[in-house]
Design a protein around this motif. Sequence first.
Motif, PDB file in Angstrom:
ATOM      1  N   ASP A  46      26.499  12.197   5.638  1.00 55.92           N
ATOM      2  CA  ASP A  46      27.819  12.017   5.037  1.00 55.92           C
ATOM      3  C   ASP A  46      28.904  12.857   5.714  1.00 55.92           C
ATOM      4  OD1 ASP A  46      26.751  10.230   3.233  1.00 55.92           O
ATOM      5  OD2 ASP A  46      26.503  11.720   1.651  1.00 55.92           O
ATOM      6  N   ASP A  47      28.508  13.932   6.394  1.00 58.86           N
ATOM      7  CA  ASP A  47      29.506  14.766   7.071  1.00 58.86           C
ATOM      8  C   ASP A  47      29.719  14.338   8.529  1.00 58.86           C
ATOM      9  OD1 ASP A  47      27.239  15.684   8.385  1.00 58.86           O
ATOM     10  OD2 ASP A  47      27.377  17.728   7.589  1.00 58.86           O
ATOM     11  N   PHE A  48      29.012  13.300   8.952  1.00 56.85           N
ATOM     12  CA  PHE A  48      29.130  12.702  10.288  1.00 56.85           C
ATOM     13  C   PHE A  48      28.638  13.611  11.413  1.00 56.85           C
ATOM     14  CE2 PHE A  48      31.644   9.803   7.883  1.00 56.85           C
ATOM     15  CZ  PHE A  48      31.591   8.595   8.558  1.00 56.85           C
ATOM     16  N   LYS A  49      28.076  14.779  11.097  1.00 56.90           N
ATOM     17  CA  LYS A  49      27.561  15.641  12.174  1.00 56.90           C
ATOM     18  C   LYS A  49      26.504  14.879  12.959  1.00 56.90           C
ATOM     19  CE  LYS A  49      28.934  20.120  10.751  1.00 56.90           C
ATOM     20  NZ  LYS A  49      28.799  20.935   9.598  1.00 56.90           N
ATOM     21  N   ASP A  50      26.579  15.048  14.282  1.00 61.06           N
ATOM     22  CA  ASP A  50      25.704  14.349  15.229  1.00 61.06           C
ATOM     23  C   ASP A  50      25.907  12.839  15.219  1.00 61.06           C
ATOM     24  OD1 ASP A  50      24.514  16.658  16.306  1.00 61.06           O
ATOM     25  OD2 ASP A  50      23.200  16.791  14.556  1.00 61.06           O
ATOM     26  N   ALA A  51      27.049  12.381  14.696  1.00 57.55           N
ATOM     27  CA  ALA A  51      27.364  10.952  14.738  1.00 57.55           C
ATOM     28  C   ALA A  51      27.558  10.516  16.186  1.00 57.55           C
ATOM     29  CB  ALA A  51      28.629  10.669  13.926  1.00 57.55           C
ATOM     30  N   ASN A  52      27.350   9.247  16.422  1.00 52.46           N
ATOM     31  CA  ASN A  52      27.517   8.657  17.740  1.00 52.46           C
ATOM     32  C   ASN A  52      28.794   7.814  17.728  1.00 52.46           C
ATOM     33  OD1 ASN A  52      27.103   7.665  20.311  1.00 52.46           O
ATOM     34  ND2 ASN A  52      25.585   6.161  19.662  1.00 52.46           N
ATOM     35  N   PHE A  53      29.810   8.225  18.495  1.00 54.90           N
ATOM     36  CA  PHE A  53      31.095   7.533  18.582  1.00 54.90           C
ATOM     37  C   PHE A  53      31.140   6.715  19.863  1.00 54.90           C
ATOM     38  CE2 PHE A  53      31.867  11.020  15.768  1.00 54.90           C
ATOM     39  CZ  PHE A  53      32.873  10.620  14.905  1.00 54.90           C
ATOM     40  N   LYS A  92      28.506  12.298  23.185  1.00 55.17           N
ATOM     41  CA  LYS A  92      27.212  12.933  23.412  1.00 55.17           C
ATOM     42  C   LYS A  92      26.845  13.796  22.215  1.00 55.17           C
ATOM     43  CE  LYS A  92      27.713  13.452  28.426  1.00 55.17           C
ATOM     44  NZ  LYS A  92      27.832  14.479  29.474  1.00 55.17           N
ATOM     45  N   SER A  93      27.872  14.375  21.565  1.00 56.08           N
ATOM     46  CA  SER A  93      27.622  15.239  20.407  1.00 56.08           C
ATOM     47  C   SER A  93      28.875  15.329  19.550  1.00 56.08           C
ATOM     48  CB  SER A  93      27.194  16.642  20.858  1.00 56.08           C
ATOM     49  OG  SER A  93      28.264  17.309  21.499  1.00 56.08           O
ATOM     50  N   ASP A  95      29.930  18.061  16.293  1.00 54.15           N
ATOM     51  CA  ASP A  95      29.494  19.160  15.430  1.00 54.15           C
ATOM     52  C   ASP A  95      30.348  19.304  14.170  1.00 54.15           C
ATOM     53  OD1 ASP A  95      31.883  20.312  16.256  1.00 54.15           O
ATOM     54  OD2 ASP A  95      30.929  21.896  17.442  1.00 54.15           O
ATOM     55  N   GLY A  96      31.237  18.341  13.941  1.00 60.08           N
ATOM     56  CA  GLY A  96      32.133  18.412  12.795  1.00 60.08           C
ATOM     57  C   GLY A  96      33.542  18.826  13.189  1.00 60.08           C
ATOM     58  N   ASP A  97      33.672  19.542  14.318  1.00 65.48           N
ATOM     59  CA  ASP A  97      34.983  19.989  14.807  1.00 65.48           C
ATOM     60  C   ASP A  97      35.320  19.455  16.193  1.00 65.48           C
ATOM     61  OD1 ASP A  97      35.582  21.662  12.555  1.00 65.48           O
ATOM     62  OD2 ASP A  97      34.169  23.134  13.367  1.00 65.48           O
ATOM     63  N   THR A  98      34.302  19.159  16.981  1.00 61.54           N
ATOM     64  CA  THR A  98      34.511  18.750  18.367  1.00 61.54           C
ATOM     65  C   THR A  98      33.585  17.585  18.712  1.00 61.54           C
ATOM     66  OG1 THR A  98      34.980  21.053  18.957  1.00 61.54           O
ATOM     67  CG2 THR A  98      34.525  19.556  20.764  1.00 61.54           C
ATOM     68  N   ILE A  99      34.189  16.569  19.307  1.00 57.98           N
ATOM     69  CA  ILE A  99      33.404  15.482  19.883  1.00 57.98           C
ATOM     70  C   ILE A  99      33.345  15.739  21.384  1.00 57.98           C
ATOM     71  CG2 ILE A  99      33.253  13.012  20.375  1.00 57.98           C
ATOM     72  CD1 ILE A  99      34.895  12.492  17.871  1.00 57.98           C
ATOM     73  N   VAL A 100      32.150  15.755  21.937  1.00 59.11           N
ATOM     74  CA  VAL A 100      31.957  15.860  23.375  1.00 59.11           C
ATOM     75  C   VAL A 100      31.400  14.529  23.836  1.00 59.11           C
ATOM     76  CG1 VAL A 100      30.727  17.047  25.234  1.00 59.11           C
ATOM     77  CG2 VAL A 100      31.505  18.340  23.226  1.00 59.11           C
ATOM     78  N   GLY A 101      31.988  13.997  24.904  1.00 57.16           N
ATOM     79  CA  GLY A 101      31.492  12.721  25.388  1.00 57.16           C
ATOM     80  C   GLY A 101      32.018  12.384  26.756  1.00 57.16           C
ATOM     81  N   ASP A 102      31.614  11.231  27.243  1.00 57.90           N
ATOM     82  CA  ASP A 102      32.013  10.750  28.561  1.00 57.90           C
ATOM     83  C   ASP A 102      33.152   9.745  28.429  1.00 57.90           C
ATOM     84  OD1 ASP A 102      30.160  12.261  29.983  1.00 57.90           O
ATOM     85  OD2 ASP A 102      28.607  10.726  29.800  1.00 57.90           O
ATOM     86  N   LYS A 110      34.123  11.289  33.289  1.00 59.44           N
ATOM     87  CA  LYS A 110      34.184  12.750  33.147  1.00 59.44           C
ATOM     88  C   LYS A 110      33.873  13.110  31.707  1.00 59.44           C
ATOM     89  CE  LYS A 110      36.011  13.719  37.249  1.00 59.44           C
ATOM     90  NZ  LYS A 110      35.383  14.561  38.231  1.00 59.44           N
ATOM     91  N   GLU A 111      33.230  14.253  31.529  1.00 57.95           N
ATOM     92  CA  GLU A 111      32.989  14.750  30.178  1.00 57.95           C
ATOM     93  C   GLU A 111      34.273  15.350  29.630  1.00 57.95           C
ATOM     94  OE1 GLU A 111      29.217  16.851  28.820  1.00 57.95           O
ATOM     95  OE2 GLU A 111      30.685  18.493  28.781  1.00 57.95           O
ATOM     96  N   VAL A 112      34.593  15.003  28.388  1.00 58.15           N
ATOM     97  CA  VAL A 112      35.778  15.547  27.721  1.00 58.15           C
ATOM     98  C   VAL A 112      35.374  16.103  26.360  1.00 58.15           C
ATOM     99  CG1 VAL A 112      37.399  14.003  28.897  1.00 58.15           C
ATOM    100  CG2 VAL A 112      36.437  13.317  26.706  1.00 58.15           C
ATOM    101  N   LYS A 113      36.163  17.076  25.897  1.00 62.53           N
ATOM    102  CA  LYS A 113      35.979  17.655  24.560  1.00 62.53           C
ATOM    103  C   LYS A 113      37.219  17.337  23.757  1.00 62.53           C
ATOM    104  CE  LYS A 113      32.997  21.341  26.121  1.00 62.53           C
ATOM    105  NZ  LYS A 113      32.823  22.766  26.348  1.00 62.53           N
ATOM    106  N   LEU A 114      37.020  16.751  22.588  1.00 66.92           N
ATOM    107  CA  LEU A 114      38.134  16.345  21.736  1.00 66.92           C
ATOM    108  C   LEU A 114      38.053  17.086  20.405  1.00 66.92           C
ATOM    109  CD1 LEU A 114      37.864  12.508  22.418  1.00 66.92           C
ATOM    110  CD2 LEU A 114      39.401  14.153  23.521  1.00 66.92           C
TER     111      LEU A 114
END
Length: 174
Positions: A46-53, A92-93, A95-102, A110-114
């Motif tokens: 329910d908190d979407f942690k480790d969700a796949n976007f 890729k991950s 954590d509830g505060d940051t989405i890391v992905g390609d 490129k990998e970006v942090k949002l």
Amino acid sequence: MNTAIKTSWNIDADHSEIGFKVKHMMISTIKGAFEDFNASVETESDDFKDANFNFTAKIDSLNTKNNDRNTHLKSEDFFNVAEYPEMKFQSKSFDGDTIVGDLTIKEVTKEVKLNTDFIGVAVDPYGQTKAGFEITGKINRKDFGLTWNVVTEAGSIVVSDTINLAIDAQFIKQ
């Protein structure tokens, strides 16, 4: 054995915006958005942690509210929409505060942090469960082959290298 059930969520495009901002001549900010996009999320919690976007946008749908500028951005000088019609993001991950992905633009990945603010979940008047996110981040456009620029007589560059992303996303539980 973990038998967690995955929940799928699809973007509610009518209540979402995939926007960006860039400095023009270093004195003003130009805003734009992609109007044709698709996104989904798959989560086990329910908190979407480790969700796949997952996200795609049609470059041809780019709109900065200026037809000449839109045409230039879609040209070979920038996105080259004829050869590279979409941009994509795959997380890729989270954590509830940051989405890391390609992020892939013009076949450059490129990998970006949002930075991500999970606003919460609500049920709308029609009984649909929706989840809201505010996502921000910065990318360097030159990292993705968007290198066109000119320098004014006063020495200012016309387009900043830094692109600020501003995404308001609402997803509908499937």
